[in-house]
Design an enzyme around this catalytic site. Structure first.
Site, PDB file in Angstrom:
ATOM      1  N   GLY A 119       0.631   3.721  -2.057  1.00  0.00           N
ATOM      2  CA  GLY A 119      -0.132   4.945  -2.400  1.00  0.00           C
ATOM      3  C   GLY A 119       0.365   5.926  -3.146  1.00  0.00           C
TER       4      GLY A 119
ATOM      5  N   ALA B 241       0.845  -1.266  -0.044  1.00  0.00           N
ATOM      6  CA  ALA B 241      -0.194   0.044   0.165  1.00  0.00           C
ATOM      7  C   ALA B 241       0.965   1.248   0.007  1.00  0.00           C
ATOM      8  CB  ALA B 241      -0.752   0.083   1.254  1.00  0.00           C
TER       9      ALA B 241
ATOM     10  N   LYS C 160      -2.614   0.194 -18.634  1.00  0.00           N
ATOM     11  CA  LYS C 160      -2.428  -0.935 -17.610  1.00  0.00           C
ATOM     12  C   LYS C 160      -3.584  -1.336 -17.064  1.00  0.00           C
ATOM     13  CE  LYS C 160       0.523  -2.659 -13.970  1.00  0.00           C
ATOM     14  NZ  LYS C 160       1.677  -2.386 -13.436  1.00  0.00           N
TER      15      LYS C 160
ATOM     16  N   CYS D 256      -4.917   1.203 -10.296  1.00  0.00           N
ATOM     17  CA  CYS D 256      -3.972   1.248  -9.029  1.00  0.00           C
ATOM     18  C   CYS D 256      -5.121   1.149  -7.793  1.00  0.00           C
ATOM     19  CB  CYS D 256      -3.255   2.594  -8.576  1.00  0.00           C
ATOM     20  SG  CYS D 256      -2.585   2.673  -7.190  1.00  0.00           S
TER      21      CYS D 256
HETATM   22  C1  LIG Z   1       5.526  -2.116  -3.972  1.00  0.00           C
HETATM   23  C2  LIG Z   1       4.689  -1.972  -5.386  1.00  0.00           C
HETATM   24  C3  LIG Z   1       4.785  -0.885  -5.880  1.00  0.00           C
HETATM   25  C4  LIG Z   1       3.893  -0.810  -7.096  1.00  0.00           C
HETATM   26  N1  LIG Z   1       3.492   0.400  -7.754  1.00  0.00           N
HETATM   27  C5  LIG Z   1       3.191   0.557  -9.027  1.00  0.00           C
HETATM   28  C6  LIG Z   1       2.840   1.751  -9.729  1.00  0.00           C
HETATM   29  O1  LIG Z   1       3.396   2.861  -9.203  1.00  0.00           O
HETATM   30  N2  LIG Z   1       2.131   1.751 -10.772  1.00  0.00           N
HETATM   31  C7  LIG Z   1       1.766   0.482 -11.467  1.00  0.00           C
HETATM   32  O2  LIG Z   1       1.170   0.694 -12.474  1.00  0.00           O
HETATM   33  N3  LIG Z   1       1.881  -0.795 -10.928  1.00  0.00           N
HETATM   34  C8  LIG Z   1       2.774  -0.652  -9.696  1.00  0.00           C
HETATM   35  N4  LIG Z   1       2.804  -2.008  -9.103  1.00  0.00           N
HETATM   36  C9  LIG Z   1       2.345  -3.148  -9.693  1.00  0.00           C
HETATM   37  C10 LIG Z   1       3.402  -3.791 -10.469  1.00  0.00           C
HETATM   38  O3  LIG Z   1       4.069  -3.214 -11.453  1.00  0.00           O
HETATM   39  C11 LIG Z   1       2.892  -5.149 -11.014  1.00  0.00           C
HETATM   40  O4  LIG Z   1       2.087  -4.900 -11.898  1.00  0.00           O
HETATM   41  C12 LIG Z   1       2.303  -6.286 -10.293  1.00  0.00           C
HETATM   42  O5  LIG Z   1       3.265  -6.084  -8.844  1.00  0.00           O
HETATM   43  C13 LIG Z   1       2.267  -7.602 -10.316  1.00  0.00           C
HETATM   44  O6  LIG Z   1       3.622  -8.091 -10.714  1.00  0.00           O
HETATM   45  P1  LIG Z   1       4.723  -8.819  -9.914  1.00  0.00           P
HETATM   46  O7  LIG Z   1       3.769  -9.928  -9.350  1.00  0.00           O
HETATM   47  O8  LIG Z   1       5.867  -9.069 -10.868  1.00  0.00           O
HETATM   48  O9  LIG Z   1       5.161  -7.636  -8.853  1.00  0.00           O
HETATM   49  C14 LIG Z   1       3.303  -1.897  -7.878  1.00  0.00           C
HETATM   50  C15 LIG Z   1       3.867  -2.957  -7.406  1.00  0.00           C
HETATM   51  C16 LIG Z   1       4.458  -3.239  -5.932  1.00  0.00           C
HETATM   52  C17 LIG Z   1       4.781  -4.580  -5.402  1.00  0.00           C
END
Ligand SMILES: Cc1cc2nc3c(=O)[nH]c(=O)nc-3n(C[C@H](O)[C@H](O)[C@H](O)COP(=O)(O)O)c2cc1C
Length: 330
Positions: A72, A70, A186, A130
């Site tokens: 944010g 989270a 996205k 988000c």
């Molecule tokens: C700590 C964290 C911050 C994230 N911040 C963003 C963000 O700013 N914008 C976004 O589109 N996705 C954000 N995501 C989502 C990731 O880009 C990704 O879509 C999601 O984590 C699934 O992929 P993963 O399982 O490889 O992490 C964030 C994920 C995490 C874990």
């Protein structure tokens, strides 16, 4: 050596491995550990019109095979990104995909236009998904960040643009009308049916779809009876969501004509190969960066080895190359 090049609309990438938004900062933080030029592209932390401080801690909680976050949308804001980060990124010869978010189509369009003029941003990713927006300051064109904000309701459904085809269409269209750069939408994996939302983004002009963001989740501590996060809900990511992501990528890729970037739970090359076989044209590595800053490059090297071992001439041959003959299950 196999041909690793892929195209996301007019965005040509030297390989299909991206660093996913929010897990790789603005890229610069990783430049000591990772040769950024090896990446297919890096997606920035999502930028809002105004800087945001993000949510109170704790912002990350470990879960079985995953992570709940989270954060944010803590970010420096678009203006500071264009002034301070993008010029430095240009020196690294890596395609930069700027992730942006607004709740207003007009403001999103303005942000897209600013990026259209910016030297060094190769494409724009619209974060329509988000799950971590409880504090809506800094997201609107009016009253942005200044003045008192209405208190957050104590009980609210987590809502996102990408849960609604019409809202998705409006946002993507608004951005596409103000830029010639490729626009990626996205999407949230956390919907009943991705097809109408994906098709709305395609109709509105998206060059590609990123499938997807995190799943909404909660983690409660029985000792305190409180959320383990600073907020009640967070977004679940990591290996825990991989099979969910593979299915959604497979389903979305056959619902639209534009390329899909598969994101969710990729830690090793074999995870990325699953997403490619399911229909992704490229893949994103996210949470894995928290334990290994070189995760995306490791995945890329593994894909290279797989292609060579199987004498596959181009990574593009893998896209959607799933053998759909079902074996009898138990
Ligand atoms: C700590 C964290 C911050 C994230 N911040 C963003 C963000 O700013 N914008 C976004 O589109 N996705 C954000 N995501 C989502 C990731 O880009 C990704 O879509 C999601 O984590 C699934 O992929 P993963 O399982 O490889 O992490 C964030 C994920 C995490 C874990």
């Amino acid at each position: 050596m196999a041909d690793l090049r892929v195209a996301l609309g007019t965005l040509a990438l030297r390989n299909p491995v991206l660093a996913a938004a929010g897990t790789f900062g603005y890229g610069l933080e990783f430049a000591r550990a990772v040769r950024l030029a090896r990446l297919g592209a890096l997606v920035t932390k999502t930028l809002t019109r105004h800087p945001r401080a993000g949510h109170p801690p704790p912002r990350l909680v470990e879960t079985p095979s995953g992570m709940l976050n989270a954060v944010g949308l803590q970010n420096v804001g678009l203006e500071a990104f264009l002034r301070d980060k993008l010029p430095a990124l240009r020196r690294h010869d890596v395609p930069v995909i700027a992730s942006i978010l607004s709740e207003s189509p007009d403001e999103l369009a303005e942000m897209a236009q600013a990026l259209d003029r910016a030297d060094g941003a190769s494409a724009i990713e619209l974060n329509l998904s988000c799950p971590n927006i409880h504090d809506r300051s800094g997201l609107r064109a009016q009253g942005s960040g200044q003045g008192p904000q209405p208190p957050a309701p104590s009980l609210q459904r987590v809502s996102m643009v990408a849960q609604d085809p019409e809202a998705t269409f409006r946002m993507v269209q608004a951005a596409c009308q103000r830029t010639r750069k490729p626009v990626l939408a996205k999407l949230s994996p956390d919907v009943t049916d991705l097809a109408p939302i994906a098709q709305a983004a395609e109709r509105a002009g998206a060059s590609a779809l990123t499938v997807g963001n995190t799943f909404v989740g909660m983690s409660l501590d029985p000792a305190t009876r409180r959320s383990r996060l600073g907020t009640l809900t967070g977004g679940l990511s990591g290996p825990a969501i991989r099979p969910l992501a593979v299915y959604r990528v497979w389903y979305t890729a056959r619902s639209v004509g534009i390329p899909v970037i598969g994101v969710g739970g990729v830690v090793r090359a074999s995870d990325a190969l699953e997403l490619l076989l399911a229909g992704a044209a490229a893949i994103g590595v996210g949470t894995a960066h928290f334990s290994d800053p070189r995760a995306a490059l490791r995945v890329l090297e593994g894909i290279e080895r797989y292609l060579d071992r199987h004498r596959i001439g181009s990574v593009r041959e893998l896209r959607g190359a799933i053998n759909e003959t079902e074996t009898a299950g138990g």
